[in-house]
Design a protein around this motif. Structure first.
Motif, PDB file in Angstrom:
ATOM      1  N   GLN A 154       0.839  -1.192   0.000  1.00 20.72           N
ATOM      2  CA  GLN A 154       0.000   0.000   0.000  1.00 20.72           C
ATOM      3  C   GLN A 154       0.881   1.252   0.000  1.00 20.72           C
ATOM      4  O   GLN A 154       2.014   1.237   0.482  1.00 20.72           O
ATOM      5  CB  GLN A 154      -0.916   0.014   1.230  1.00 20.72           C
ATOM      6  CG  GLN A 154      -1.851  -1.173   1.332  1.00 20.72           C
ATOM      7  CD  GLN A 154      -2.904  -1.177   0.241  1.00 20.72           C
ATOM      8  OE1 GLN A 154      -3.320  -0.123  -0.233  1.00 20.72           O
ATOM      9  NE2 GLN A 154      -3.348  -2.367  -0.152  1.00 20.72           N
ATOM     10  N   SER A 173       2.370  -5.512   2.389  1.00 25.98           N
ATOM     11  CA  SER A 173       1.047  -5.894   2.890  1.00 25.98           C
ATOM     12  C   SER A 173       1.171  -6.991   3.938  1.00 25.98           C
ATOM     13  O   SER A 173       2.176  -7.680   4.056  1.00 25.98           O
ATOM     14  CB  SER A 173       0.169  -6.381   1.736  1.00 25.98           C
ATOM     15  OG  SER A 173       0.022  -5.366   0.765  1.00 25.98           O
ATOM     16  N   ARG A 216      -5.853   1.621  -4.549  1.00 16.41           N
ATOM     17  CA  ARG A 216      -5.376   0.463  -5.303  1.00 16.41           C
ATOM     18  C   ARG A 216      -4.221  -0.217  -4.571  1.00 16.41           C
ATOM     19  O   ARG A 216      -3.433   0.434  -3.871  1.00 16.41           O
ATOM     20  CB  ARG A 216      -4.920   0.867  -6.701  1.00 16.41           C
ATOM     21  CG  ARG A 216      -6.036   1.427  -7.569  1.00 16.41           C
ATOM     22  CD  ARG A 216      -5.484   1.781  -8.941  1.00 16.41           C
ATOM     23  NE  ARG A 216      -6.494   2.347  -9.798  1.00 16.41           N
ATOM     24  CZ  ARG A 216      -7.325   1.639 -10.549  1.00 16.41           C
ATOM     25  NH1 ARG A 216      -7.252   0.322 -10.543  1.00 16.41           N
ATOM     26  NH2 ARG A 216      -8.223   2.230 -11.313  1.00 16.41           N
ATOM     27  N   THR A 217      -4.100  -1.516  -4.770  1.00 20.22           N
ATOM     28  CA  THR A 217      -2.955  -2.256  -4.254  1.00 20.22           C
ATOM     29  C   THR A 217      -1.774  -2.020  -5.183  1.00 20.22           C
ATOM     30  O   THR A 217      -1.858  -2.239  -6.387  1.00 20.22           O
ATOM     31  CB  THR A 217      -3.270  -3.761  -4.182  1.00 20.22           C
ATOM     32  OG1 THR A 217      -4.376  -3.959  -3.301  1.00 20.22           O
ATOM     33  CG2 THR A 217      -2.059  -4.531  -3.676  1.00 20.22           C
ATOM     34  N   THR A 241       0.107   0.252 -10.320  1.00 18.59           N
ATOM     35  CA  THR A 241      -1.135   0.131  -9.546  1.00 18.59           C
ATOM     36  C   THR A 241      -2.094  -0.905 -10.112  1.00 18.59           C
ATOM     37  O   THR A 241      -3.124  -1.177  -9.505  1.00 18.59           O
ATOM     38  CB  THR A 241      -1.846   1.498  -9.474  1.00 18.59           C
ATOM     39  OG1 THR A 241      -2.026   2.001 -10.805  1.00 18.59           O
ATOM     40  CG2 THR A 241      -1.026   2.491  -8.673  1.00 18.59           C
TER      41      THR A 241
END
Length: 1020
Positions: A2, A17, A61-62, A82
């Motif tokens: 992130q 993450s 977005r991750t 992204t």
């Protein structure tokens, strides 16, 4: 992972993450350096030490990873992926997965400003490939936006669906299988080991890779495991899995994987009509390495081919339609670059067999003949490990259809012999042990290296794969599923590479997919051809600029660096010590200008090209012409290059037949804009050291729309010194002074070379021009003063002199003393000034002006030639060019770095920030605890250190980090160092010896924990 935002100061946090616990929980932290600089501050911290209560998510977005840092418009941006889609595992039978993902969206976030935070996400709609492949790179047709993200052109390129990276576990996607398997085991998963020819984000990611190298090994491993850094290739990756019939032992089918990886080179990257041919380093346009990989549980087979533009200096300028005009720009100076290209190929791949698919059209024939001639010459230097087959693809299709190409390639003996000789790479799937390695490579080209090339490479891939199957499983040769998948992958590969270079899918892919030509395929190809013409002429220029910006090719770009005071000091010292790793060489440049009045050559050119004042033969001859063709409406609309070629031939003949000839000259480059032409010739032996030759033009007639007036520029690098040569024809008319000044500024601001280079980008600039500036005096007075050679009174009223003095034009340029009569305007063939009805006032319209510290004007005069109404003017310069020794520079850089690290007195935190764990760190004592101190050991009870230990430290040290050692060959200082003076003083007799009183032993030194910069900067 992130992306978070912190404030005061603005800071970006890229955080791993929680989803994958096997990865270290870390954060990569970015903030801007000093205001207005291209520096960033980067830290690698533990996630637990980040205070998330003060942070907000910058995007929902991750984030898949970071592509790097780039400076755009005085701001530094972080590029993050992204959105990406997994393609598959290209080699499932390998020891570890080799998964690939395709990038679909990239966002750029500023390190210093929040202005672009919202636009960074909004500019990318996330709709995938098609939304970006159709975007043009010019002004939007939906009306001007109030705010447009500065990185929007980069976003369009990176989000086009043509970039790929290693997914999940890192592996080197940029290198072919044989290279990966022959590396040391500990480097196979090292993100710092890659093929730099194919990693497109190398320019923007290099600072992060340098930051990574300065870490200790433990932190470097954790950074790699987090996969914060992404290395991306451009091209195509396709993976398909199929079931093939198995032997009758158990009846279970064999699962096979077929993959294609195409890696597009970035060193001469660009769009179709903007990037052609080769550069001086041997890099050619649209160079692609394509690898076919076939994997089963027994073997993994790899077969590599390459494609690339014809490796000569050629281009296509102007509006291009379907009859493309080709110009070989350096016909006599291409051999060194040609040989570099093939030498690089042979060093990388072994033997090389080229397949040239160009046809019998006039333009393609000229390239083919030049290709064959250069290759024959290269074999003398490089040997017989390179060869070529010329095959007229279009001619074969016209006679026998596309099927005939398949038959011909199987029948051509030299091709089939090389297929057998080169073989393929094969390894054991269970052990990754190489069984056999590919011995050479086919290099295929057509004009664009797209449609015809892809068609032939598909055939060669199939022929080679069949040769493997005949050895291990003959029945698979007839497996329809295998070859249908093979055709589909190659068709997709052709489309992908064509979209990158030409803007549309490839032609002929309907036959590649289905094995037959259909009406729908014909109509599709026609539509693609029309689309290509539009895209290439009206959109590709903006895309080319965006590509050059991403690759760091723009002349005004500065690479982002990560704050590192030690390396910054070394870089500054290197700049100051240029003379220690470079030498200079003197050269002579002849620069001449002549307005031809549309006349062909009619007399000997020796009085101009080799005047009596010339002592030595010039190394370089720069000849500017104006009105080389009559300035008629027809010529303005469509310039005829034939008159220029006639003059080129006459000049070369003059040089070849001159008396006392000592050197041979070759035509390096020429360029023409209607009647204005610039021709550069050099000694033949210098072609290998003159590089990056480019030409461009700028119209000034009719407010920039007409080429009857304008300028032609050619730039080059002679060794490591840059030159820009210009010829121009400015506005005519006695009273049109302001128009001439305006033409000059139009040229200086509007004439641009590739990659953002302008006239001011060069160290040395020479104008050879018909400036058309007049003398502000009565006609009769001018003539009378000219007759008595009173140049001072005439020059006092010269418009150009006055404009230069007022800064209205040619500000900063110099001109030699004018000691010759006005060169304009004569009755043709006589020494009489104009006696026609117009009775034009004589003037020095033809001038040579220059700017550059290394230029020394030796001669400035005119030649008495009568073939035009102007007299030719010439200047002879003595110039100094610099030659940088890259090896010596690297050695000095390393010496400075070691000296700074070991001797610079620093504050404690600065010193700690430069330290890393030593190689023998396991021998260090354990850290102190509440129960025991690290210095309380049997050898030193209570930390008492024997006095003998202090004597070991009594060694002289240097206080100047940039002093070279006395025995260093790089030292440029003849004076004695402080150290020498000190030792000399010690050797002198001392009449009185002071009595020393032993001082009490000092307390034990404070322990310093070995750490890297990242440890100190980390919040914990």
């Amino acid at each position: 992972m992130q992306l978070y935002l912190g404030s005061n100061p603005r800071t970006l946090y890229l955080v791993s993450s929680n989803e994958r616990d096997q990865r270290p929980q870390r954060a990569l932290i970015f903030r801007a350096g000093q205001r207005g600089s291209n520096q960033a501050v980067v830290e690698f911290a533990h996630k637990r030490d980040v205070n998330f209560s003060n942070l907000i998510k910058l995007t929902t977005r991750t984030v898949k990873g970071c592509l790097g840092l780039i400076a755009v418009e005085n701001d530094v941006f972080l590029a993050v992926v992204t959105s990406a889609v997994e393609i598959g595992n290209v080699r499932p039978a390998g020891f570890t997965p080799e998964n690939v993902a395709r990038i679909h969206e990239v966002c750029f976030y500023s390190l210093s400003s929040s202005t672009w935070d919202d636009l960074a996400s909004l500019e990318s709609d996330g709709s995938g490939t098609e939304s970006y492949s159709q975007n043009n790179y010019t002004q939007s047709t939906q009306g001007p936006q109030v705010f447009e993200h500065p990185c929007l052109p980069l976003t369009k390129i990176l989000s086009s669906g043509s970039f790929y990276y290693a997914h999940e576990t890192f592996w080197d996607l940029s290198s072919r299988l044989s290279i990966r398997l022959t590396r040391e085991p500990n480097s196979t998963r090292d993100i710092g080991t890659f093929d730099e020819r194919f990693v497109w984000n190398e320019y923007i990611v290099q600072s992060l890779l340098d930051f990574r190298e300065r870490m200790d090994s433990h932190e470097r491993d954790e950074l790699d495991q987090c996969q914060f850094i992404v290395l991306a290739i451009q091209g195509y990756v396709g993976v398909t899995t199929m079931a093939l019939p198995a032997p009758p032992t158990d009846g279970a089918p064999t699962i096979a994987t077929l993959s294609i990886i195409s890696r597009l080179g970035w060193k001469r990257a660009g769009t179709r009509f903007n990037t052609r041919g080769v550069d001086d380093d041997g890099n050619c346009a649209n160079f692609v390495e394509t690898e076919t990989i076939f994997t089963t549980d027994q073997h993994c087979v790899s077969y590599v081919q390459v494609r690339g533009s014809v490796p000569l200096f050629w281009e296509q300028q102007g509006l291009q339609t379907f009859g493309q005009r080709i110009q070989i720009t350096r016909p006599q100076a291409s051999q060194p670059a040609f040989e570099r290209h093939f030498a690089n190929l042979m060093e990388e791949y072994g033997s090389v067999h080229a397949i040239n698919l160009l046809g019998t059209k006039e333009n393609e024939t000229s390239l083919t003949s030049a290709y064959a001639r250069h290759l024959q010459n290269a074999r003398t230097a490089l040997g017989d490990e390179m060869s070529i087959t010329h095959y007229d693809f279009h001619g074969a299709v016209r006679i026998g259809g596309h099927d005939s190409v398949v038959r011909d390639l199987r029948r051509i003996e030299v091709v089939s012999d090389h297929v057998d000789r080169f073989g393929f790479t094969m390894c054991d799937s269970s052990t990754d042990e190489l069984v056999t390695d590919q011995k050479g490579v086919f290099r295929t080209n057509c004009l664009d290296c797209l449609d015809r090339t892809n068609f032939v490479q598909d055939i060669l891939s199939r022929i080679t794969l069949e040769s493997y199957l005949l050895l291990v499983r003959r029945e698979w040769v007839h497996a329809n599923s295998l070859w249908s998948n093979h055709r589909e992958l190659w068709a997709e590969n052709g489309d992908a590479l064509s979209r990158i270079y030409a803007g549309t899918g490839a032609l002929n892919t309907s036959f590649t997919r289905s094995g037959k030509r259909t009406l729908a395929g014909v109509l599709s190809d026609a539509t693609k051809s029309v689309s290509r013409a539009y895209i290439n002429n009206f959109q590709d220029k903006g895309k080319q600029i965006a590509i050059d910006m991403f690759l760091g090719n723009m002349s005004n770009q500065r690479q982002v660096t990560i704050f590192d005071p030690i390396h910054d000091s070394v870089r500054a010292a290197l700049d100051q010590r240029l003379v220690e790793y470079s030498t200079t060489r003197h050269c002579t440049i002849f620069a001449g200008t002549w307005n031809l009045n549309g006349r062909p050559p009619s007399e000997s050119l020796l009085p101009w090209l080799f005047p009596s004042q010339s002592v030595t033969e010039p190394d370089m001859m720069v000849l500017g012409f104006q009105e080389i063709v009559p300035l008629t409406a027809q010529q303005i609309v469509q310039t005829d290059p034939e008159k220029r070629r006639v003059w080129e031939q006459r000049i070369l003949e003059t040089l070849d037949r001159r008396p006392d000839k000592r050197s041979n000259y070759v035509l390096l480059r020429s360029e023409q804009l209607v009647g204005t032409a610039l021709i550069i010739l050099v000694k033949a032996e210098l072609t290998a050291v003159i590089r990056n030759v480019e030409a461009t033009t700028r119209k000034t007639g009719l407010r920039g729309m007409s080429g009857n007036k304008g300028a032609v520029g050619i730039r080059l690098e002679y060794y490591d010194t840059s030159f820009c040569f210009l010829t121009a024809h400015l506005a005519a008319g006695q009273q049109n002074l302001e128009e001439r000044n305006a033409d000059y500024w139009t040229i200086t601001t509007g004439l641009q070379f590739q990659k953002g280079k302008t006239i001011s980008s060069h160290e040395n600039v020479i104008w050879v021009a018909d400036t058309n500036y007049r003398i502000d005096m009565e006609n009769a007075i001018v003539r009378s003063l000219a007759d008595v050679d009173d140049y001072d009174r005439l020059f006092a009223e010269d418009q150009l002199r006055q404009a230069m003095a007022a800064g209205a034009a040619f500000n900063g340029y110099e001109e030699g003393p004018i000691l010759f009569r006005p060169t304009y305007r004569y009755d043709l063939g006589t020494e009489l000034y104009d006696t026609s009805e117009k009775m034009r006032t004589p003037a020095w319209t033809d001038r040579v002006l220059y700017h550059g510290k290394s230029l020394d004007l030796a001669v400035y005069s005119r030649a008495e030639l009568y073939g035009s109404d102007h007299r030719p003017v010439f200047a002879i310069f003595r110039a100094e060019v610099r030659i940088i020794d890259a090896i010596k520079r690297a050695a000095l850089s390393q010496l400075l770095l070691e000296t700074v690290v070991t001797t610079v007195p620093e504050k404690l935190d600065e010193k700690l920030a430069t330290l890393s764990l030593p190689t023998d760190y396991a021998k260090l004592p354990p850290p102190s605890s509440d129960e025991a101190a690290w210095w309380d050991v049997p050898d030193m009870p209570n930390g008492l250190i024997p006095i003998s230990e202090f004597r070991k430290t009594d060694q002289p040290t240097s206080t100047n980090p940039f002093d070279s050692p006395g025995d260093s060959p790089l030292s440029a200082s003849p004076s004695s160092s402080d150290e020498e003076l000190f030792h000399h003083a010690l050797s002198l007799p001392t009449p009185i010896l002071p009595v020393k009183k032993n001082a009490p032993p000092p307390p034990p030194p404070r322990p310093l924990k070995a750490a890297s910069m990242t440890d100190i900067n980390s919040p914990h």
